[in-house]
Design a protein around this motif. Structure first.
Motif, PDB file in Angstrom:
ATOM      1  N   SER B  75       0.769  -1.556   0.356  1.00 54.15           N
ATOM      2  CA  SER B  75      -0.206  -0.099  -0.193  1.00 54.15           C
ATOM      3  C   SER B  75       1.111   1.139   0.137  1.00 54.15           C
ATOM      4  O   SER B  75       0.504   2.358  -0.558  1.00 54.15           O
ATOM      5  CB  SER B  75      -0.525  -0.006   1.008  1.00 54.15           C
ATOM      6  OG  SER B  75      -1.272  -1.507   1.002  1.00 54.15           O
ATOM      7  N   LEU B  76       1.828   1.245   0.966  1.00 52.03           N
ATOM      8  CA  LEU B  76       2.822   2.675   0.506  1.00 52.03           C
ATOM      9  C   LEU B  76       3.449   2.756  -0.132  1.00 52.03           C
ATOM     10  O   LEU B  76       3.889   4.354  -0.712  1.00 52.03           O
ATOM     11  CB  LEU B  76       3.789   2.516   1.875  1.00 52.03           C
ATOM     12  CG  LEU B  76       3.047   2.890   3.713  1.00 52.03           C
ATOM     13  CD1 LEU B  76       3.997   2.712   4.518  1.00 52.03           C
ATOM     14  CD2 LEU B  76       2.799   3.980   3.921  1.00 52.03           C
ATOM     15  N   ARG B  77       3.958   0.718  -0.889  1.00 48.78           N
ATOM     16  CA  ARG B  77       4.784   1.771  -2.410  1.00 48.78           C
ATOM     17  C   ARG B  77       4.120   2.078  -3.259  1.00 48.78           C
ATOM     18  O   ARG B  77       4.018   2.969  -4.126  1.00 48.78           O
ATOM     19  CB  ARG B  77       4.904   0.032  -2.534  1.00 48.78           C
ATOM     20  CG  ARG B  77       6.145   0.616  -4.049  1.00 48.78           C
ATOM     21  CD  ARG B  77       6.139  -0.588  -4.169  1.00 48.78           C
ATOM     22  NE  ARG B  77       5.595  -1.785  -5.461  1.00 48.78           N
ATOM     23  CZ  ARG B  77       4.964  -2.857  -5.607  1.00 48.78           C
ATOM     24  NH1 ARG B  77       5.818  -3.696  -5.143  1.00 48.78           N
ATOM     25  NH2 ARG B  77       4.733  -3.062  -6.352  1.00 48.78           N
ATOM     26  N   THR B  78       2.272   1.351  -3.410  1.00 47.91           N
ATOM     27  CA  THR B  78       1.730   1.877  -4.469  1.00 47.91           C
ATOM     28  C   THR B  78       1.027   3.778  -4.251  1.00 47.91           C
ATOM     29  O   THR B  78       1.180   4.519  -5.024  1.00 47.91           O
ATOM     30  CB  THR B  78       0.241   1.260  -4.521  1.00 47.91           C
ATOM     31  OG1 THR B  78       0.214   0.134  -4.442  1.00 47.91           O
ATOM     32  CG2 THR B  78      -0.749   1.633  -4.888  1.00 47.91           C
ATOM     33  N   ALA B  79       0.894   3.870  -2.960  1.00 51.90           N
ATOM     34  CA  ALA B  79       0.471   5.503  -3.183  1.00 51.90           C
ATOM     35  C   ALA B  79       1.955   6.147  -3.404  1.00 51.90           C
ATOM     36  O   ALA B  79       1.211   7.445  -3.579  1.00 51.90           O
ATOM     37  CB  ALA B  79       0.407   5.491  -1.211  1.00 51.90           C
ATOM     38  N   GLY B  80       3.118   5.777  -2.969  1.00 51.43           N
ATOM     39  CA  GLY B  80       4.081   6.380  -3.428  1.00 51.43           C
ATOM     40  C   GLY B  80       4.239   6.555  -5.082  1.00 51.43           C
ATOM     41  O   GLY B  80       4.659   7.413  -5.075  1.00 51.43           O
ATOM     42  N   VAL B 279       3.531   4.865   9.159  1.00 51.41           N
ATOM     43  CA  VAL B 279       2.807   6.506   8.033  1.00 51.41           C
ATOM     44  C   VAL B 279       3.612   7.660   8.643  1.00 51.41           C
ATOM     45  O   VAL B 279       4.367   8.675   8.172  1.00 51.41           O
ATOM     46  CB  VAL B 279       1.385   6.697   8.305  1.00 51.41           C
ATOM     47  CG1 VAL B 279       1.099   7.830   7.798  1.00 51.41           C
ATOM     48  CG2 VAL B 279       0.758   5.932   7.325  1.00 51.41           C
ATOM     49  N   SER B 280       3.192   6.661  10.268  1.00 53.27           N
ATOM     50  CA  SER B 280       4.199   8.527  11.043  1.00 53.27           C
ATOM     51  C   SER B 280       5.467   9.084  10.664  1.00 53.27           C
ATOM     52  O   SER B 280       6.085   9.774  10.440  1.00 53.27           O
ATOM     53  CB  SER B 280       4.133   8.668  12.030  1.00 53.27           C
ATOM     54  OG  SER B 280       2.604   7.671  12.902  1.00 53.27           O
ATOM     55  N   VAL B 281       6.558   7.169  11.075  1.00 53.82           N
ATOM     56  CA  VAL B 281       7.508   7.525  10.279  1.00 53.82           C
ATOM     57  C   VAL B 281       8.237   8.361   8.211  1.00 53.82           C
ATOM     58  O   VAL B 281       9.377   9.091   8.752  1.00 53.82           O
ATOM     59  CB  VAL B 281       8.326   5.993   9.908  1.00 53.82           C
ATOM     60  CG1 VAL B 281       9.522   5.945   9.390  1.00 53.82           C
ATOM     61  CG2 VAL B 281       8.283   4.667  11.361  1.00 53.82           C
ATOM     62  N   VAL B 282       7.174   8.047   7.904  1.00 53.23           N
ATOM     63  CA  VAL B 282       6.961   9.032   6.685  1.00 53.23           C
ATOM     64  C   VAL B 282       7.171  10.070   6.835  1.00 53.23           C
ATOM     65  O   VAL B 282       8.249  11.073   6.611  1.00 53.23           O
ATOM     66  CB  VAL B 282       6.400   8.455   5.665  1.00 53.23           C
ATOM     67  CG1 VAL B 282       6.482   9.429   4.201  1.00 53.23           C
ATOM     68  CG2 VAL B 282       6.738   6.811   4.936  1.00 53.23           C
ATOM     69  N   VAL B 283       6.284  10.432   7.435  1.00 45.63           N
ATOM     70  CA  VAL B 283       5.785  11.583   8.315  1.00 45.63           C
ATOM     71  C   VAL B 283       7.346  12.678   8.302  1.00 45.63           C
ATOM     72  O   VAL B 283       8.126  13.465   8.796  1.00 45.63           O
ATOM     73  CB  VAL B 283       4.487  12.121   9.431  1.00 45.63           C
ATOM     74  CG1 VAL B 283       4.770  13.512   9.729  1.00 45.63           C
ATOM     75  CG2 VAL B 283       3.311  11.657   7.884  1.00 45.63           C
ATOM     76  N   LEU B 284       7.260  12.066   9.930  1.00 42.42           N
ATOM     77  CA  LEU B 284       8.596  12.777  10.438  1.00 42.42           C
ATOM     78  C   LEU B 284       9.968  12.820  10.026  1.00 42.42           C
ATOM     79  O   LEU B 284      11.104  13.595   9.499  1.00 42.42           O
ATOM     80  CB  LEU B 284       9.558  11.431  11.440  1.00 42.42           C
ATOM     81  CG  LEU B 284       8.503  11.601  12.865  1.00 42.42           C
ATOM     82  CD1 LEU B 284       8.379  10.816  13.849  1.00 42.42           C
ATOM     83  CD2 LEU B 284       8.197  12.844  13.216  1.00 42.42           C
ATOM     84  N   LEU B 285      10.135  10.965   8.396  1.00 38.34           N
ATOM     85  CA  LEU B 285      11.378  12.376   7.334  1.00 38.34           C
ATOM     86  C   LEU B 285      11.289  12.949   6.548  1.00 38.34           C
ATOM     87  O   LEU B 285      11.710  13.044   6.346  1.00 38.34           O
ATOM     88  CB  LEU B 285      11.245  10.303   6.687  1.00 38.34           C
ATOM     89  CG  LEU B 285      11.975   9.249   7.463  1.00 38.34           C
ATOM     90  CD1 LEU B 285      11.926   7.932   6.321  1.00 38.34           C
ATOM     91  CD2 LEU B 285      13.370   9.426   7.904  1.00 38.34           C
ATOM     92  N   GLN B 286      10.008  13.290   6.225  1.00 37.99           N
ATOM     93  CA  GLN B 286       9.759  14.398   5.277  1.00 37.99           C
ATOM     94  C   GLN B 286      10.405  15.813   6.274  1.00 37.99           C
ATOM     95  O   GLN B 286       9.966  16.367   6.259  1.00 37.99           O
ATOM     96  CB  GLN B 286       8.002  14.441   5.837  1.00 37.99           C
ATOM     97  CG  GLN B 286       7.630  14.085   3.831  1.00 37.99           C
ATOM     98  CD  GLN B 286       8.346  14.933   2.848  1.00 37.99           C
ATOM     99  OE1 GLN B 286       8.253  15.868   2.770  1.00 37.99           O
ATOM    100  NE2 GLN B 286       9.005  14.281   1.584  1.00 37.99           N
ATOM    101  N   LEU B 287       9.494  15.885   7.955  1.00 38.60           N
ATOM    102  CA  LEU B 287       9.663  16.987   8.423  1.00 38.60           C
ATOM    103  C   LEU B 287      11.629  17.331   9.395  1.00 38.60           C
ATOM    104  O   LEU B 287      11.694  17.939   8.437  1.00 38.60           O
ATOM    105  CB  LEU B 287       9.272  16.837  10.561  1.00 38.60           C
ATOM    106  CG  LEU B 287       7.845  16.925   9.964  1.00 38.60           C
ATOM    107  CD1 LEU B 287       7.187  16.914  11.920  1.00 38.60           C
ATOM    108  CD2 LEU B 287       7.658  18.215   9.620  1.00 38.60           C
ATOM    109  N   ARG B 288      12.263  15.979   8.917  1.00 38.59           N
ATOM    110  CA  ARG B 288      13.465  16.024   9.045  1.00 38.59           C
ATOM    111  C   ARG B 288      13.729  16.257   7.549  1.00 38.59           C
ATOM    112  O   ARG B 288      15.033  17.512   8.199  1.00 38.59           O
ATOM    113  CB  ARG B 288      13.784  14.202   9.078  1.00 38.59           C
ATOM    114  CG  ARG B 288      13.710  14.235  10.815  1.00 38.59           C
ATOM    115  CD  ARG B 288      14.700  14.619  11.810  1.00 38.59           C
ATOM    116  NE  ARG B 288      16.242  14.242  11.931  1.00 38.59           N
ATOM    117  CZ  ARG B 288      16.871  13.018  11.307  1.00 38.59           C
ATOM    118  NH1 ARG B 288      16.261  11.892  11.898  1.00 38.59           N
ATOM    119  NH2 ARG B 288      18.467  13.332  11.310  1.00 38.59           N
ATOM    120  N   ALA B 289      13.510  15.880   6.582  1.00 43.23           N
ATOM    121  CA  ALA B 289      14.037  16.707   5.589  1.00 43.23           C
ATOM    122  C   ALA B 289      13.343  18.285   5.047  1.00 43.23           C
ATOM    123  O   ALA B 289      14.304  19.162   4.218  1.00 43.23           O
ATOM    124  CB  ALA B 289      13.033  15.975   4.490  1.00 43.23           C
TER     125      ALA B 289
END
Lengths: 266, 297, 391
Positions: B75-80, B279-289
């Protein structure tokens, strides 16, 4: 800009628009279809009859009305609650726990709807609250709350509190200053937050699926209907919504006077 | 309303305004969400009854990770993929609106948002007609002789478009486009056309201009758009259900199934929390970026 | 050219047109003549004759004769004759999802809004086991004497106290003869590589597994886990190989019509109705056997309107009413005497000789009912099935 870049830009944009509007055109087209049987999926022939009887599918129309009512109520609630929070957060920056509150407000946005839906269903089952209008209203107003609050907060960020203070200087009591100065200026933001909440509620499938009980909202009706019948009225009503909104859009957005350098939108 | 509150005494009024909304958030969001944790560690007392008994059963998570892990990642891959594709299309459109839109900008922005007013279910049905075996898209592909090529690439499944991952991605991308275009346009507003002119004067080609001027300055809007797209996409139910095959189901379909059909609430809760964690991991990575545009103070 | 009627009644209209214009005129008159010495309108011999009252029924969609212009359907006519305010909800889209919806209330011992619910027999069995049903007020339903004898003591409800069949049907192979290019003969045809990616199977586990197990020569009246393994494996392989395009509920009909499916597992009445608008559709009961299922009427515990429910049960078991419903849905009616009524009316004569609606003895031998599964067995089956169809 080089020729190639220009072409790519145009091509990409057209592709994007095509992707956006292809399903809508198909919907519009099929609203004029005369299906032989229950499923309006295969083009049979042109007819205006569906448009002559847009409300012939009683259950569909009922679900439509239900959704509108629910979305109105939920978005009003969301804008009210969210608006209050937005005002408080943007005015009182030194409030203890400010960051935590803002985080809590943003948190629902970081979860897919299914997470909220599962949590809410669990809650309602645990406290024995039967699924129906109340649970729907609570659920919808919740997930719209964050959107509304954050939209308004962004609006308020650009708003100068000095205006309201000036009004008070001129003798207006605080509440009146708020009502006559701030509120009208907030109006577009309130409208935007309201519209956003409305459209989110109106088209919600996941949360309604878990918390609606017997109530049939439009998306729920469609989800069930597609299993057994696709009446042309579905396409007619959808096209109607689209056309009316398009009309409103054209009327409400007169061309903005050209600004040097193109500043932020009005 | 005080004009200048004394620093030691905290004003009461903000709390009054915050109270109702906070109540909503805590009672209807925070607590139920936390309540999923003990549920995920419980076991149902009987197959059809509602009661669960807390057993501190962590094995549920392992079972869910083993059985539903693949769907979660898929799902994450498809969403990506859908988000990336959407970005690829959103950028040109946003650039066009921002730099060539002129007086018509508000109208153009409205046109981008308009399709969202039609129910996602109606749009999914329309896509299934368009992408069907006897539909126009497949017909065009055949006429252009692209069928075998696309088949080899795995974009078509046995020459079919409907009920494939491609169809799901297409549907998802369509849903996401407005949420990508809008923040981009807003972010691009910051970029003065003169900047681009200056870049051109310095002999920067369009690609270099994009890479060095547009891209960095539009990043905040990009991040906002990404989050507004990736998260709903990962939890989508409609597109997989109508446009996908058995291999294309996504995690939200599975959670629905676990809860409403299999009646396994603890498993559903565990899967939900796993999804949230990822999903939170992805969000946090985004924030760090690096982004200042996230709606936090 | 008459105005095109509203789509819901289009099907009813089509049926009338297809079967002869005599329907609208001759039908009611003919059925009127069948009334016999029972006197005026009302259903025969209910305990009390007074009208009024309320009733809420939930059933599957499009599973009753609906209103057509100039010809009100069963629900409308019931309301008119009895004065009972019937709310007929067509909201049972998926039996398991419906169960999940009513579970919280019934598990807590609270009544639900419905007085009658139409669900599949295996769900009835589950509800009976859970004690969530009231015995039906059959003492107020004299017409129950018309119930077909072989449905009187069903395996899912010994003694038949809690359930009264609504319709029966056959799960078999539905296909488009133009799309397959040939007649299909057996379940093996569904696994024909030539049809790869254009086949669908049902999410209804007992129908799909039943058909596959019958093809294996298994006795599905006593379904065993061991006996099911071959069918499970075959299903799994087909799914992994891409043979199966989708697993569906009722919506296989969409794909059949749109041409996305060449063949699928489907239900007899659906195909009978669809064939009116798409004449290339065929329905096959394989030599190895088809799965016979029944949907039944149930009364949830705490239902408030027993008297009114009894009147409905009596109403739909009146042979002439049952005939109307049968003609509309084209499934197998549980009510005796329907066949001669349909045969007597030129408009519906064809239906009277339909093997799908009135299977003769030879055909009946090929139809098997899926036997009961214990709670733990069912959990195991469903988990394996879900792993194949959902993941």
């Amino acid at each position: 800009m080089t020729r190639l870049a220009r072409v790519l830009l145009l091509l990409g944009s057209l592709l994007a628009l095509a992707l956006l509007y292809a399903p809508l055109l198909v919907t519009l087209l099929f609203s004029f279809n005369a299906p032989r049987g229950r499923f309006n999926l295969v083009w049979q022939g042109f007819t205006l009859d569906n448009w002559r009887h847009p409300f012939a599918d009683a259950a569909l129309s009922q679900a439509f009305v239900t959704s509108i009512g629910l979305a109105l109520a939920a978005s009003l609630l969301a804008v009210l609650l969210g608006g209050l929070m937005a005002i408080a957060l943007s005015r009182a920056r030194r409030l203890p726990g400010h960051r935590w509150i803002a985080l809590l407000l943003a948190l629902p946005l970081t979860n897919p709807e299914i997470v909220l839906a599962t949590a809410l269903l669990n809650l309602f089952v645990a406290i024995n609250l039967p699924r129906g209008v109340l649970t729907l209203l609570l659920s919808h107003s919740l997930f719209c709350l964050s959107y509304a609050a954050l939209t308004l907060k962004a609006r308020l960020a650009g708003f100068d509190p000095a205006l309201e203070l000036a009004a008070q200087d001129l003798g207006a009591p605080p509440l009146q200053a708020f009502r006559r100065v701030t509120l009208p200026l907030l109006a577009p933001g309130l409208l935007a937050a309201g519209l956003l909440s409305f459209s989110l509620c109106f088209d919600d499938v996941v949360i309604s699926g878990f918390t609606a009980g017997e109530i049939v909202t439009l998306p729920l009706y469609l989800a069930g209907a597609f299993l057994r019948e696709i009446s042309p009225q579905i396409q007619v009503l959808s096209s109607l919504v689209l056309l009316i909104s398009a009309l409103l859009l054209v009327l409400a957005t007169p061309p903005r006077p050209e600004r040097k350098g193109g500043g932020p939108p009005g | 309303m005080r004009r200048s509150p004394k620093p030691e005494r905290q004003p009461l009024w903000p709390w009054l305004l915050l109270a109702p909304g906070l109540l909503w958030l805590v009672l209807l969001y925070l607590l139920p969400l936390l309540g999923l944790v003990p549920l995920s560690l419980s076991e149902p007392l009987s197959r059809f009854g509602l009661e669960t008994v807390f057993r501190g059963r962590f094995a549920t998570y392992l079972e869910v990770a083993r059985d539903q892990g693949p769907i979660l990642l898929r799902s994450l891959r498809t969403a990506g993929i859908a988000t990336a594709l959407g970005l690829l299309l959103a950028y040109p459109l946003a650039l066009l609106i921002r730099f060539r839109g002129g007086r018509w900008q508000p109208l153009l922005i409205g046109l981008v948002v308009l399709p969202s007013l039609v129910s996602q279910l109606v749009r999914a049905i329309a896509w299934s007609t368009l992408l069907g075996d006897h539909g126009p898209v497949l017909g065009a592909i055949g006429a252009l002789g692209l069928r075998d090529g696309l088949n080899a690439l795995g974009l078509l499944r046995d020459g079919r478009l409907l009920n494939t991952a491609t169809a799901v991605v297409l549907g998802l991308t369509t849903t996401l486009l407005p949420f990508l275009v809008l923040p981009l346009v807003v972010a691009l507003q910051r970029i003065e056309p003169r900047l681009l002119e200056a870049a051109a004067d310095l002999h920067a080609g369009p690609l270099a201009s994009f890479r060095r001027v547009v891209w960095p300055l539009s990043r905040p809007g990009l991040s906002a758009g990404l989050l507004l797209s990736l998260i709903p996409a990962a939890g989508d139910v409609v597109n997989p259900r109508f446009l996908g095959g058995p291999d294309d189901r996504m995690v939200a379909n599975t959670i629905e199934n676990l809860l409403l059909v299999q009646l396994q609430a603890p498993r559903a809760a565990a899967l939900t929390l796993l999804l949230m964690a990822l999903v939170s991991v992805v969000v946090l990575l985004q924030l760090r970026a690096g982004t200042e545009e996230l709606p936090l103070p | 050219m008459p105005a095109v009627p509203h789509p819901r009644s289009r099907r009813a209209l089509l049926r009338r047109l297809a079967l002869g214009a005599a329907a609208a005129a001759g039908g009611p008159a003919l059925l009127q003549a069948c009334r016999g010495p029972q006197g005026n309108g009302g259903s025969s011999g209910t305990a009390t004759g007074e009208g009024g009252g309320e009733l809420v029924i939930s059933s599957f969609p499009l599973y009753i004769d609906a209103d057509a212009p100039g010809a009100p359907g069963s629900v409308a006519r019931f309301r008119k004759e009895t004065g009972i305010q019937l709310r007929y909800l067509e909201d049972v889209n998926d039996v398991r999802q419906f169960f999940a919806r009513i579970r919280p209330q019934l598990a807590a011992g609270r009544p639900i809004v419905q007085d009658l619910v139409v669900l599949t027999s295996w769900m009835a069995e589950r509800l009976i086991g859970l004690g969530w049903l009231e015995p039906l007020p059959l003492e107020q339903v004299p017409n129950v004497r018309h119930l077909s004898p072989d449905l009187r003591n069903p395996s899912w409800d010994p003694g038949g106290r809690f359930s009264l069949p609504w319709q029966s049907g056959i799960a078999g192979i539905a296909y488009n003869i133009k799309a397959t290019g040939r007649e299909l003969r057996s379940v093996d045809d569904l696994f024909d590589p030539a049809l790869r990616g254009r086949v669908s199977m049902l999410l209804e586990m007992r129908d799909t597994m039943g058909l596959l197990m019958l093809a294996d020569g298994q006795d599905i009246s006593r379904p065993s886990w061991q006996g099911a393994q071959n069918a499970f494996n075959r299903l799994e392989k087909a799914r992994r190989d891409g043979q199966i395009r989708r697993f569906t509920g009722n919506d296989y009909q969409n794909d059949l019509l749109a041409g996305n499916l060449a063949a699928c597992i489907g239900w007899s009445g659906d195909i009978a109705q669809l064939a009116l608008e798409q004449p290339d559709l065929r329905f096959l009961v394989p030599e190895s056997g088809g799965v016979l299922w029944a949907d039944v009427m149930l009364m949830p515990r705490g239902a408030r309107h027993r008297r009114e429910a009894a009147r409905w049960l009596n109403w739909v078991y009146e042979p002439r009413e049952a005939a109307r419903i049968a003609a509309a849905v084209q499934y197998i009616s549980p009510v005796e005497g329907v066949q001669p009524i349909l045969a007597a009316d030129p408009a519906t004569r064809e239906l009277a000789s339909s093997p799908l609606m009135f299977p003769d003895a030879a055909e009946r031998r090929r139809l098997k009912v899926f036997g009961p599964l214990s709670e733990s067995e069912e959990a195991r089956w469903e988990e394996r099935f879900a792993a194949i169809t959902e993941a």
